[in-house]
Write a protein that holds these residues in place. Structure first.
Motif, PDB file in Angstrom:
ATOM      1  N   MET A   1       0.788  -1.112   0.051  1.00 18.03           N
ATOM      2  CA  MET A   1       0.106  -0.105  -0.156  1.00 18.03           C
ATOM      3  C   MET A   1       0.765   1.133   0.033  1.00 18.03           C
ATOM      4  O   MET A   1       1.858   1.251   0.606  1.00 18.03           O
ATOM      5  CB  MET A   1      -1.005  -0.058   1.222  1.00 18.03           C
ATOM      6  CG  MET A   1      -1.759   1.255   1.287  1.00 18.03           C
ATOM      7  SD  MET A   1      -2.898   1.194   2.750  1.00 18.03           S
ATOM      8  CE  MET A   1      -3.869  -0.141   2.322  1.00 18.03           C
ATOM      9  N   SER A   2       0.446   2.176  -0.608  1.00 20.99           N
ATOM     10  CA  SER A   2       1.492   3.477  -0.933  1.00 20.99           C
ATOM     11  C   SER A   2       1.095   4.213   0.571  1.00 20.99           C
ATOM     12  O   SER A   2       0.137   4.179   1.031  1.00 20.99           O
ATOM     13  CB  SER A   2       0.952   4.368  -1.949  1.00 20.99           C
ATOM     14  OG  SER A   2      -0.441   4.786  -2.150  1.00 20.99           O
ATOM     15  N   ALA A   3       2.133   5.229   0.780  1.00 21.83           N
ATOM     16  CA  ALA A   3       1.889   5.917   1.937  1.00 21.83           C
ATOM     17  C   ALA A   3       0.764   6.825   1.837  1.00 21.83           C
ATOM     18  O   ALA A   3       0.308   7.296   0.766  1.00 21.83           O
ATOM     19  CB  ALA A   3       3.236   6.736   2.002  1.00 21.83           C
ATOM     20  N   ALA A   4       0.451   7.176   2.968  1.00 15.30           N
ATOM     21  CA  ALA A   4      -0.780   8.194   3.086  1.00 15.30           C
ATOM     22  C   ALA A   4      -0.229   9.602   2.491  1.00 15.30           C
ATOM     23  O   ALA A   4       0.830   9.969   2.712  1.00 15.30           O
ATOM     24  CB  ALA A   4      -1.234   8.515   4.589  1.00 15.30           C
ATOM     25  N   LEU A   5      -1.198  10.333   1.997  1.00 14.72           N
ATOM     26  CA  LEU A   5      -1.000  11.645   1.326  1.00 14.72           C
ATOM     27  C   LEU A   5      -1.092  12.629   2.586  1.00 14.72           C
ATOM     28  O   LEU A   5      -1.872  12.789   3.451  1.00 14.72           O
ATOM     29  CB  LEU A   5      -2.261  12.083   0.474  1.00 14.72           C
ATOM     30  CG  LEU A   5      -2.091  13.181  -0.288  1.00 14.72           C
ATOM     31  CD1 LEU A   5      -0.985  12.802  -1.515  1.00 14.72           C
ATOM     32  CD2 LEU A   5      -3.343  13.380  -1.052  1.00 14.72           C
ATOM     33  N   ARG A   6       0.383  13.431   2.463  1.00 15.94           N
ATOM     34  CA  ARG A   6       0.461  14.366   3.552  1.00 15.94           C
ATOM     35  C   ARG A   6      -0.225  15.545   3.145  1.00 15.94           C
ATOM     36  O   ARG A   6      -0.438  15.833   2.015  1.00 15.94           O
ATOM     37  CB  ARG A   6       1.803  14.655   4.025  1.00 15.94           C
ATOM     38  CG  ARG A   6       2.622  13.456   4.451  1.00 15.94           C
ATOM     39  CD  ARG A   6       4.086  13.618   4.789  1.00 15.94           C
ATOM     40  NE  ARG A   6       4.890  13.626   3.321  1.00 15.94           N
ATOM     41  CZ  ARG A   6       5.877  14.043   2.907  1.00 15.94           C
ATOM     42  NH1 ARG A   6       6.531  14.832   3.934  1.00 15.94           N
ATOM     43  NH2 ARG A   6       6.615  13.895   1.926  1.00 15.94           N
ATOM     44  N   TYR A   7      -0.654  16.493   4.097  1.00 17.36           N
ATOM     45  CA  TYR A   7      -1.210  17.704   3.685  1.00 17.36           C
ATOM     46  C   TYR A   7      -0.905  18.838   4.424  1.00 17.36           C
ATOM     47  O   TYR A   7      -0.408  18.903   5.639  1.00 17.36           O
ATOM     48  CB  TYR A   7      -2.580  17.427   4.135  1.00 17.36           C
ATOM     49  CG  TYR A   7      -3.004  17.163   5.481  1.00 17.36           C
ATOM     50  CD1 TYR A   7      -3.496  18.062   6.406  1.00 17.36           C
ATOM     51  CD2 TYR A   7      -3.121  15.799   5.815  1.00 17.36           C
ATOM     52  CE1 TYR A   7      -3.843  17.396   7.764  1.00 17.36           C
ATOM     53  CE2 TYR A   7      -3.350  15.420   6.992  1.00 17.36           C
ATOM     54  CZ  TYR A   7      -3.622  16.195   8.156  1.00 17.36           C
ATOM     55  OH  TYR A   7      -4.070  15.739   9.343  1.00 17.36           O
ATOM     56  N   GLY A   8      -0.605  19.898   3.991  1.00 20.48           N
ATOM     57  CA  GLY A   8      -0.126  21.349   4.459  1.00 20.48           C
ATOM     58  C   GLY A   8      -0.767  22.364   4.351  1.00 20.48           C
ATOM     59  O   GLY A   8      -1.940  22.306   3.324  1.00 20.48           O
ATOM     60  N   ILE A   9      -0.436  23.717   4.790  1.00 23.65           N
ATOM     61  CA  ILE A   9      -1.494  24.859   4.407  1.00 23.65           C
ATOM     62  C   ILE A   9      -0.531  26.188   4.258  1.00 23.65           C
ATOM     63  O   ILE A   9       0.468  26.197   4.996  1.00 23.65           O
ATOM     64  CB  ILE A   9      -2.517  25.026   5.579  1.00 23.65           C
ATOM     65  CG1 ILE A   9      -3.430  25.780   5.003  1.00 23.65           C
ATOM     66  CG2 ILE A   9      -1.975  25.367   6.872  1.00 23.65           C
ATOM     67  CD1 ILE A   9      -4.856  26.231   5.775  1.00 23.65           C
ATOM     68  N   GLN A  10      -0.815  26.832   3.298  1.00 25.36           N
ATOM     69  CA  GLN A  10      -0.174  27.904   3.020  1.00 25.36           C
ATOM     70  C   GLN A  10      -1.089  29.033   4.019  1.00 25.36           C
ATOM     71  O   GLN A  10      -2.210  29.096   4.091  1.00 25.36           O
ATOM     72  CB  GLN A  10      -0.602  28.627   1.810  1.00 25.36           C
ATOM     73  CG  GLN A  10       0.159  29.949   1.396  1.00 25.36           C
ATOM     74  CD  GLN A  10       1.738  30.077   1.058  1.00 25.36           C
ATOM     75  OE1 GLN A  10       2.147  30.395   2.089  1.00 25.36           O
ATOM     76  NE2 GLN A  10       2.044  29.692  -0.081  1.00 25.36           N
ATOM     77  N   LEU A  11      -0.326  29.785   4.975  1.00 22.64           N
ATOM     78  CA  LEU A  11      -0.929  30.662   6.018  1.00 22.64           C
ATOM     79  C   LEU A  11      -1.699  31.540   5.324  1.00 22.64           C
ATOM     80  O   LEU A  11      -1.465  32.270   4.277  1.00 22.64           O
ATOM     81  CB  LEU A  11       0.342  31.068   6.817  1.00 22.64           C
ATOM     82  CG  LEU A  11       0.698  30.114   7.927  1.00 22.64           C
ATOM     83  CD1 LEU A  11       1.894  30.738   8.253  1.00 22.64           C
ATOM     84  CD2 LEU A  11      -0.218  29.831   8.834  1.00 22.64           C
ATOM     85  N   PRO A  12      -2.983  31.819   5.838  1.00 22.43           N
ATOM     86  CA  PRO A  12      -3.704  33.155   5.313  1.00 22.43           C
ATOM     87  C   PRO A  12      -3.002  34.094   6.155  1.00 22.43           C
ATOM     88  O   PRO A  12      -2.186  34.440   6.742  1.00 22.43           O
ATOM     89  CB  PRO A  12      -5.135  33.011   5.992  1.00 22.43           C
ATOM     90  CG  PRO A  12      -4.818  32.039   7.267  1.00 22.43           C
ATOM     91  CD  PRO A  12      -3.692  31.130   6.735  1.00 22.43           C
ATOM     92  N   VAL A  13      -3.659  35.425   5.761  1.00 19.27           N
ATOM     93  CA  VAL A  13      -3.237  36.630   6.566  1.00 19.27           C
ATOM     94  C   VAL A  13      -1.851  37.149   6.053  1.00 19.27           C
ATOM     95  O   VAL A  13      -1.744  38.494   5.815  1.00 19.27           O
ATOM     96  CB  VAL A  13      -3.199  36.512   8.282  1.00 19.27           C
ATOM     97  CG1 VAL A  13      -2.828  37.859   8.937  1.00 19.27           C
ATOM     98  CG2 VAL A  13      -4.482  36.024   8.684  1.00 19.27           C
ATOM     99  N   GLN A  14      -0.682  36.401   5.968  1.00 16.99           N
ATOM    100  CA  GLN A  14       0.573  36.714   5.881  1.00 16.99           C
ATOM    101  C   GLN A  14       0.760  36.931   4.425  1.00 16.99           C
ATOM    102  O   GLN A  14       1.816  37.827   3.986  1.00 16.99           O
ATOM    103  CB  GLN A  14       1.613  35.740   6.361  1.00 16.99           C
ATOM    104  CG  GLN A  14       1.476  34.241   5.799  1.00 16.99           C
ATOM    105  CD  GLN A  14       2.064  33.908   4.397  1.00 16.99           C
ATOM    106  OE1 GLN A  14       3.109  34.528   4.109  1.00 16.99           O
ATOM    107  NE2 GLN A  14       1.184  33.139   3.688  1.00 16.99           N
ATOM    108  N   SER A  15       0.030  36.576   3.385  1.00 19.77           N
ATOM    109  CA  SER A  15      -0.080  37.200   2.128  1.00 19.77           C
ATOM    110  C   SER A  15      -1.428  37.416   1.551  1.00 19.77           C
ATOM    111  O   SER A  15      -2.301  36.428   1.851  1.00 19.77           O
ATOM    112  CB  SER A  15       0.821  36.272   1.086  1.00 19.77           C
ATOM    113  OG  SER A  15       0.146  34.997   0.877  1.00 19.77           O
ATOM    114  N   GLN A  16      -1.901  38.419   0.936  1.00 24.07           N
ATOM    115  CA  GLN A  16      -3.183  38.821   0.685  1.00 24.07           C
ATOM    116  C   GLN A  16      -3.398  39.261  -0.543  1.00 24.07           C
ATOM    117  O   GLN A  16      -4.011  40.293  -1.040  1.00 24.07           O
ATOM    118  CB  GLN A  16      -3.528  39.878   1.902  1.00 24.07           C
ATOM    119  CG  GLN A  16      -3.647  39.321   3.224  1.00 24.07           C
ATOM    120  CD  GLN A  16      -4.458  40.357   4.216  1.00 24.07           C
ATOM    121  OE1 GLN A  16      -5.146  41.186   3.625  1.00 24.07           O
ATOM    122  NE2 GLN A  16      -4.109  40.197   5.294  1.00 24.07           N
TER     123      GLN A  16
END
Length: 308
Positions: A1-16
């Protein structure tokens, strides 16, 4: 089985930029960023990301805005209130600064955070920024290529790094603290042919810039071919930026491109990225407030992520 998909986030507020900022971000600030970072840490997000622009020319300000927090300062601020989530520059325009300056900043961040830095780099696209800082905009690709090589040396284990190139030349200059990681992951951003080649030949990861799903398989195939042809056998972390998300059934207009629905339905849709060969996805949630955003993040971590 392939590894789980990781997930990240581009922070809001710091670029608009108007492309993605929500209306509530205009009045947000440090307390909002702290709450979002803590939520990401609890909800299993792989990374928090911050952008890099030094100054926005007036001709672009109406579209890009002039709100661009410094990524090193912002990620260091958030490192102090988190424990496990990684800290990604997405992306640092490293050609705007001498590699020893960039290395000093990011090595310190990695040291202070206990080894949580991912250094994402890109060529940049705002001519006036380069001109104001005395950097040749038209040669920014070549500048980035050598900057990556110089940063590999400057962020390595040696207290006195050494690099001899066409643009940068240094040796016998010590920098401490050293990074906590033996090797800082270096992810290359961009979707142009030059950026994909750079990611394939020089990167530990690839950060596409908005490629839709139907373009990703061909891009990933090219990455693999280029690495195979060059004899590069090290693993490459392939990323993707997903469509905007909303966990559940929204009671307001979230836009036609937004993926909505049950956790199972969202997970099924996102698993298609893993089937293409993607290892991590950057997610963004439609939201009308910080509270709605953190609720969405918590729901994603608890109900969607286990099925990825």
């Amino acid at each position: 089985m392939s590894a789980a998909l990781r997930y990240g986030i581009q922070l809001p507020v710091q670029s608009q930029s108007t492309i993605y900022a929500e209306p509530w971000e205009a009045a947000a600030g440090p307390d909002d960023l702290l709450d979002i970072a803590r939520t990401a840490d609890r909800a299993g997000f792989d990374y928090l990301a911050g952008c890099d622009h030094v100054a926005i020319p007036r001709r672009l300000a109406s579209a890009m805005s002039t709100v661009w927090y410094d990524p090193v300062a912002t990620l260091a601020f958030l490192a102090g209130v988190t424990r496990r989530v990684r800290l990604l520059s997405h992306v640092a325009v490293v050609g705007l600064r001498h590699p020893l300056l960039t290395a000093k900043q990011y090595a310190t961040l990695d040291h202070l955070s206990g080894g949580r830095l991912i250094l994402g780099v890109g060529a940049g696209h705002v001519r006036e920024e380069f001109e104001a800082l005395g950097v040749d905009f038209d040669r920014r690709g070549a500048v980035l290529d050598e900057s990556v090589d110089a940063l590999r040396a400057a962020l390595g284990p040696d207290e006195f790094p050494e690099h001899h190139g066409k643009l940068y030349d240094f040796e016998g200059l010590g920098q401490r603290p050293r990074p906590a990681q033996a090797r800082i992951p270096l992810w290359v951003g961009g979707s142009s042919p030059a950026a994909v080649r750079r990611a394939a030949l020089k990167g530990d990861g690839w950060l596409p810039q908005g490629d839709p799903r139907d373009r990703l398989p061909a891009q990933i195939g090219r990455l693999k071919r280029l690495r195979a042809e060059a004899g590069v056998e090290d693993p490459l972390t392939v990323g993707a930026i997903t469509e905007p998300l909303y966990v559940g059934t929204p009671a307001w207009d979230v836009g036609r491109r937004t993926l909505t629905g049950s956790p199972d339905a969202l997970a099924e849709s996102l698993r298609a990225y893993r089937a293409m060969g993607v290892h991590q996805v950057q997610v963004r949630f439609r939201c009308r407030s910080r509270t709605e955003l953190t609720d969405q993040m918590a729901a994603f971590g608890a109900d969607v992520a286990p099925h990825l």
